[in-house]
Design an enzyme around this catalytic site. Structure first.
Site, PDB file in Angstrom:
ATOM      1  N   ALA A   1      98.383  -2.300  80.318  1.00  0.00           N
ATOM      2  CA  ALA A   1      98.539  -1.286  81.577  1.00  0.00           C
ATOM      3  C   ALA A   1      97.962  -1.754  82.705  1.00  0.00           C
ATOM      4  O   ALA A   1      96.928  -2.211  82.542  1.00  0.00           O
ATOM      5  CB  ALA A   1      98.602   0.148  81.186  1.00  0.00           C
TER       6      ALA A   1
ATOM      7  N   GLU B   1      94.762   4.699  83.249  1.00  0.00           N
ATOM      8  CA  GLU B   1      95.255   4.134  84.519  1.00  0.00           C
ATOM      9  C   GLU B   1      95.393   5.275  85.578  1.00  0.00           C
ATOM     10  O   GLU B   1      94.993   4.863  86.911  1.00  0.00           O
ATOM     11  CB  GLU B   1      96.773   3.614  84.430  1.00  0.00           C
ATOM     12  CG  GLU B   1      97.179   2.572  83.187  1.00  0.00           C
ATOM     13  CD  GLU B   1      95.919   1.487  83.357  1.00  0.00           C
ATOM     14  OE1 GLU B   1      95.516   1.104  84.144  1.00  0.00           O
ATOM     15  OE2 GLU B   1      95.662   1.038  82.348  1.00  0.00           O
TER      16      GLU B   1
ATOM     17  N   GLU C   1      86.267  -0.057  85.121  1.00  0.00           N
ATOM     18  CA  GLU C   1      86.834  -0.071  83.637  1.00  0.00           C
ATOM     19  C   GLU C   1      85.886   0.784  83.013  1.00  0.00           C
ATOM     20  O   GLU C   1      86.475   1.482  82.134  1.00  0.00           O
ATOM     21  CB  GLU C   1      86.807  -1.540  83.136  1.00  0.00           C
ATOM     22  CG  GLU C   1      88.025  -2.247  83.928  1.00  0.00           C
ATOM     23  CD  GLU C   1      89.173  -1.713  84.063  1.00  0.00           C
ATOM     24  OE1 GLU C   1      89.595  -0.764  83.184  1.00  0.00           O
ATOM     25  OE2 GLU C   1      89.944  -2.210  84.585  1.00  0.00           O
TER      26      GLU C   1
HETATM   27 ZN   LIG Z   1      91.343  -0.186  83.428  1.00  0.00          ZN
END
Ligand SMILES: [Zn+2]
Length: 878
Positions: free
Chosen positions: A291, A327, A349
Site C-alpha cells: 500500500a 497509510e 516508516e
Molecule cells: Zn509506510
C-alpha cells in the site's frame, strides 16, 4: 508505504555536467539536483492510451530561479520530451537526456537572471505492467470479460516516469492535475474533482483541485471502471474506490478509516489537511509493497483493503485494518511533514509502523497489537545482529544504496525504537512532542533531530541521548544479568550493557544508553538507565525470579544468568504474556549463537502451558517451524518433529479446527499457526483433515469457513500430488475474484514436490497468471525451494525482471535465498550480483550471504545439541 518490504530508490542526480551539489550528511556526500531553481507549481495534463500502454502529457511548471543559470536540470525517466519552452521567452529549448541518472537538461543558450518563470513541456511516456510510474492492472470484470484500470506508484523516485519534475522529497510544490479518460470511467487523484467536460470520441477531460505544497512522490492518479462510496468524518469526505462490484467488500476498511481519522485528528493536534481522503483498491500485487500513502488518495492492493466475507480470515481482517491505519498515519508523518531526504525515511516508516499498532490497539484491544508487534521486533533484531545491517538513520547517496535501506530496520526497528522512547517518556509527553513537531514543520520537511528537539523542549526527561544511540548506531544492544541476589526482601541485580551479535562487524563494543525496566514476579518494576560494560546495580522489590525489559517495551535483548533463566522457565506460566514472548525470542536467538544451551530453549518450549495465550501459541508455532526448516533433511529432523508435534498437539487438542462462538479474535491466529506448523511437519492427522476439507471445498467452496479456507488450501497445496496440483491450478484459472486468483496462483508454488514447483515457476513465463502475480509466485516458491527459485530467477532474469519494479530488482534475487541453508549457493549469488547488481547496491547480497552462513552454522553446530537433548529426553521419533 506498507511493506511487504518496502524499498525505494533515490536517484543520484548530477547537476549539470560540472555542478555537483553535495551536502554533508553524517560525513557522506549526497548528490542532488542543483538548488538554483525551485519548482513552485505544476499544472499537468495527461491523456493515457490504456490500450496502447502509452500516454501523452504536458506540464507547465512555475519555477523560481534563485541565481543566474544557463541550463535547467530536472528529473525524467523513460519520457520523451516533444517540445520544451520557457513561456514568453524561449519557444524551443534543446533537451539533453541522461538515462542513467534519469534527468534532462534544458540548455537555454544564454543566462537567465533570478525571478519567476514558467517552463512548458510536452512529452509522452509509457504505461507499465508492474507497479511503478503509471501502470495498468488487468482483471476479469464481472460479466464483461477482461478490463484494465490505471494507477500510479511514485515512491521513491518514479514520479519522474509520469511528469518531468524535481523528484526529491524536499522540493515541495503544488500540483494541479487534469486527465483525459474514456467517458464513463472514474478518475481519482489526491484532490477532489473540480470540473469535467465531455470531449468528442467518447472521452472526457477531468480537472482536480490543486494540492497543498507536497513532495512529488505523493502525487497520485487512477482511472477505471470504479465505484465510490463515502461518508463525512470531522468535515472530511472519507471514501472507498473499488472496481465495479466490490463496494460491499470495502466497508470494513471504510469503517476503519473513519474511526482512525478522528483519532489522528486528535492525536496530532492538527486536523487532516485535505478536503477528502480516498482509499483506492487495485487488483494485483507487488513483490515489494502492499500500500502507498499518496496524500488524500491512499492506494492499497486488494488484499490490504477488501474484506470478502467468503474468504477473509481473521488475519486478513486485521491486516486490512493495520494497513489502513499505517497509510493514514503517513498523512501526517510523511505527507504533511516529510523527511528532507531518504536517509531519514525511517521518520516516515518507523513512525507509521509504530502508530499502526497504537491506533489499532486503541480500537481493537482484543487484537493485542503490542504483543503481535514483538514478532516484528524479533525480525528486526534478527537482521540487525547480522552483516548487512545499518543504522536507522543511514546516509543515502544514490539510488541503489537507498533501495536496500527500506527494510526491517527502517520499519520494524524504527517502530520498536519509537515505542522504547514513548514508554520512557510517557504517552502524554511523547504526544505533546509529536504535536510540537507537527506544528513547527507542517507543509515542510524535517530531519530526525528536529523530532528529538521537539520532544526535549518542555520535557523533564531528555531523550536525545537514548534516541541517538538507537538511531545512529547499527546493531542490537543487550542487557546482561551479571548477578542477582536477594537482600532484605529485594533483589539486587547487577546489569551491564553489551551487544548481541551474530556476525555483524565490527565487534567492537558499542555504548547504548538504555532505559531498563526490571521486575520480580508479581511485583512492581524498577527502572534505570544502563550504559556500557560496567555493571550497574538495580534494586527490584521482592525475591521471586526477575524479568528484564519488563513489559518488553524497549529495543534490546536480555541475557540471564543460567540460574535466572532456569527459574523463569520453571515459572513460565506466571509471566505476563509479553514477557513470555520476550523470553521465547531472546532464548531462541541466544541459543542459536551458542550463548544459551539449545536444551534451555527446548525446556522453555516444553514449559509453555497448554492454556497459554493465543499470541504465545502463535509465536511458539513459528519458532518450531523455524527449527524444522533448519533441520530439513537431517537425521535429527525426525526426532525433532516428533517432539514439536507433541508440543503443538497440546494446543491443537484445545483449539481444534473449528472456532467456538465466544472465542477471542486472536484464537483464530493461534489455530492457524498451530495447523500451519503441524502441516509443515507432515502431521498425518492434520494432513487427512485438510484433504477432507479440501474435497468439500472443491465440491462447494462456500461450505468451508472463511477462517479455515486459506489454511486448508495451504496445507493441501504444500503436499499436493500431481492430481491435486492440477485441481488447484484449475481453481486458480477459474477463480471467482482477483483476490482469489492471486492467492491461488501463489499457492501453486508452495508445493513440496520439486517437479510441481518447476511447473509453477514455468507458469510465470507463460503469460497465464496475472502480470503482477509473477513476483509472488517466485517468492512463494523460494520459501520451500530457495535453490530452485533462485536458479529459475537468475536463468530467466532478462524476461523475469520486466515483471519486477525497477527499484526492487537489486533486491529480488538475493531475497529468494532467505530460507536457504546451503552455503554452496553463495558462489552463484555472487556471480549473479557481479553481473546484475551495481557494487553500491549489494546490501541485500550481504544480508543473504550472512543469513546463509548463519543458518548453515546453526544447522551444523547447534542442532547436534538438540539431538542430544531429545535423546536424553527419550523422545520417541515414531
Ligand atoms: Zn509506510
Amino acid at each position: 508505504m506498507m511493506a511487504h518490504i518496502r524499498i525505494a530508490a533515490a536517484r543520484v542526480l548530477l547537476a549539470g555536467s560540472l555542478l555537483l551539489a553535495t551536502h554533508a550528511v553524517a560525513g557522506a556526500p549526497r548528490t542532488v539536483l542543483p538548488d538554483t531553481v525551485e519548482p513552485e507549481r505544476y499544472r499537468i495534463d495527461i491523456a493515457p492510451d490504456a490500450t496502447a500502454l502509452t500516454f501523452s502529457g504536458s506540464v507547465e511548471i512555475d519555477i523560481r530561479v534563485r541565481e543566474s543559470v544557463d541550463r535547467i536540470v530536472l528529473n525524467a525517466a523513460d519520457l520523451t520530451i516533444d517540445r520544451a519552452a520557457i513561456a514568453g521567452m524561449l519557444e524551443s529549448v534543446p533537451v539533453r537526456y541522461d538515462e542513467r541518472l534519469q534527468r534532462i537538461t534544458l540548455s537555454l543558450g544564454r543566462s537567465i537572471g533570478p525571478g519567476p518563470y514558467t517552463l512548458r513541456l510536452n512529452y509522452h511516456g509509457r504505461i507499465y505492467r508492474r507497479a511503478s510510474g503509471l501502470f495498468a492492472l488487468d482483471y476479469q470484470a464481472v460479466g464483461s470479460g477482461s478490463a484494465r484500470a490505471l494507477f500510479t506508484q511514485f515512491e521513491n523516485a518514479d514520479a519522474r516516469r509520469f511528469v518531468p519534475c524535481w523528484d526529491e522529497p524536499a522540493r515541495k510544490a503544488t500540483f494541479e492535475l487534469a486527465a483525459t479518460i474514456p467517458a464513463g470511467q472514474m478518475a481519482v487523484s489526491n484532490m477532489p474533482i473540480v470540473g469535467s467536460e465531455a470531449l468528442p470520441d467518447r472521452r472526457q477531460r477531468v480537472r482536480f483541485a490543486p494540492t497543498p505544497r507536497m513532495s512529488s512522490y505523493l502525487l497520485f492518479f487512477a482511472a477505471g471502471d470504479f465505484e465510490r462510496r463515502s461518508r463525512t468524518v470531522d468535515g472530511v469526505e472519507v471514501g472507498a474506490v473499488v472496481k465495479r462490484g466490490d463496494l460491499a467488500q470495502a466497508d470494513f476498511a471504510l469503517d476503519a478509516a473513519a474511526e482512525v481519522l478522528h483519532y489522528f485528528n486528535e492525536y496530532f493536534g492538527i486536523p487532516y489537511a485535505l478536503p477528502k481522503l480516498d482509499l483506492i483498491a487495485g487488483p494485483g500485487s507487488s513483490g515489494s509493497f502492499g500500500a502507498m500513502e499518496n496524500w488524500g488518495a491512499i492506494f492499497l492492493f486488494e488484499a490490504d483493503m477488501l474484506v470478502d466475507p467468503r474468504i477473509a480470515s481473521e488475519r486478513d481482517r486485521q491486516q486490512v485494518y493495520v494497513a489502513t491505519a499505517h497509510e493514514m498515519a503517513h498523512q501526517w508523518f510523511g505527507d504533511l511533514v516529510t523527511m528532507r531526504w531518504w536517509d531519514d525515511l525511517w521518520l516516515n516508516e518507523g513512525f507509521a509502523s509504530w502508530m499502526e499498532n497504537k491506533v489499532t490497539d486503541h480500537f481493537h484491544p482484543d487484537w493485542h497489537m503490542w504483543l503481535q508487534s514483538l514478532d516484528d521486533r524479533q525480525r528486526a533484531m534478527d537482521l540487525d545482529a547480522r552483516r548487512g545491517t545499518h543504522p536507522i538513520v543511514t546516509p543515502v547517496i544514490d539510488a541503489q544504496e537507498a533501495d536496500a535501506d527500506f527494510d526491517e530496520i527502517a520499519y520494524e526497528k524504527g517502530a520498536a525504537v519509537v515505542r522504547t522512547l514513548e514508554s520512557y517518556l510517557g504517552e502524554d509527553a511523547f504526544r505533546d512532542g509529536v504535536r510540537r513537531y507537527m506544528r513547527e514543520r507542517a507543509y515542510g520537511s524535517a530531519v530526525t533531530d528536529d523530532l528529538w528537539r521537539a520532544m526535549d523542549r518542555g520535557s523533564q526527561r531528555p531523550i536525545a541521548q537514548i534516541a541517538h544511540d538507537l538511531t545512529r548506531q547499527a546493531g542490537v544492544p543487550m542487557i546482561i544479568e551479571r548477578a542477582a541476589e536477594c537482600r532484605g526482601g529485594e533483589t539486587v541485580l547487577q546489569l551491564s550493557q553489551g551487544r548481541f551479535v551474530v556476525d555483524a562487524g565490527p565487534t567492537a563494543a558499542q555504548i547504548w544508553h538504555l532505559p531498563v525496566s526490571v521486575a520480580t514476579l508479581g511485583n512492581v518494576p524498577a527502572t534505570g538507565v544502563v550504559a556500557g560494560a560496567a555493571a550497574v546495580p538495580l534494586h527490584a522489590a521482592g525475591c521471586t525470579p526477575a524479568i528484564l525489559n519488563f513489559g518488553q517495551t524497549a529495543y534490546f535483548r536480555s541475557r540471564y544468568q543460567p540460574a535466572g533463566l532456569a527459574a523463569l522457565t520453571d515459572r513460565f506460566g506466571e509471566l505476563s504474556t509479553s514477557d513470555q514472548l520476550g523470553l521465547l525470542h531472546d532464548t531462541q536467538s541466544l541459543a542459536y549463537v551458542g550463548q544459551v544451551p539449545m536444551g534451555a530453549l527446548l525446556s522453555l518450549v516444553s514449559a509453555v502451558p497448554a492454556d497459554a495465550a493465543p499470541e504465545v501459541v502463535t509465536t511458539l508455532s513459528r519458532l518450531l517451524q523455524h527449527l524444522d526448516q533448519l533441520s530439513d533433511g537431517l537425521p535429527v529432523q525426525v526426532r525433532l518433529r516428533a517432539f514439536s508435534r507433541s508440543v503443538l498437539h497440546r494446543f491443537f487438542s484445545r483449539l481444534g479446527w473449528d472456532s467456538a462462538a465466544d472465542e477471542a479474535s486472536n484464537v483464530a491466529l493461534a489455530r492457524a499457526g498451530v495447523i500451519e506448523a503441524l502441516a509443515q511437519m507432515q502431521d498425518p492427522d492434520i494432513a487427512a483433515d485438510a484433504r477432507q476439507r479440501f474435497a468439500q471445498y472443491v465440491s462447494d467452496p462456500d461450505r468451508l469457513d472463511a477462517n479455515l479456507r486459506h489454511l486448508t488450501l495451504d496445507a493441501v497445496a504444500a503436499h499436493a500430488d500431481p492430481v491435486t496440483w492440477r485441481q488447484m491450478h484449475e481453481l486458480a484459472r477459474s477463480a471467482r475474484s482477483e483476490l482469489e486468483r492471486h492467492e491461488l496462483y501463489s499457492l501453486l508454488a508452495t508445493v513440496d514436490d520439486p517437479a510441481l514447483v518447476r511447473k509453477a515457476l514455468a507458469l510465470t513465463l507463460s503469460g497465464e497468471p496475472p502480470a503482477t502475480s509473477v513476483q509472488n509466485i517466485v517468492q512463494t516458491a523460494a520459501r520451500r525451494h530457495p535453490r530452485q527459485a533462485f536458479e529459475f530467477a537468475t536463468a530467466n532474469w532478462p524476461q523475469l525482471k520486466e515483471s519486477i519494479e525497477p527499484d526492487f530488482r537489486v533486491r529480488f534475487a538475493p531475497m529468494l535465498l532467505h530460507t536457504a541453508t546451503d552455503p554452496t549457493l553463495i558462489r552463484p549469488l555472487e556471480a549473479f550480483a557481479h553481473a546484475n547488481i551495481p557494487a553500491s547496491a549489494r546490501r541485500d547480497v550481504d544480508k543473504a550471504e550472512s543469513s546463509l552462513r548463519y543458518r548453515s552454522h546453526v544447522r551444523r553446530e547447534r542442532l547436534p545439541e538438540v539431538e542430544r537433548w531429545l535423546l536424553a529426553l527419550g523422545a520417541d521419533p515414531s
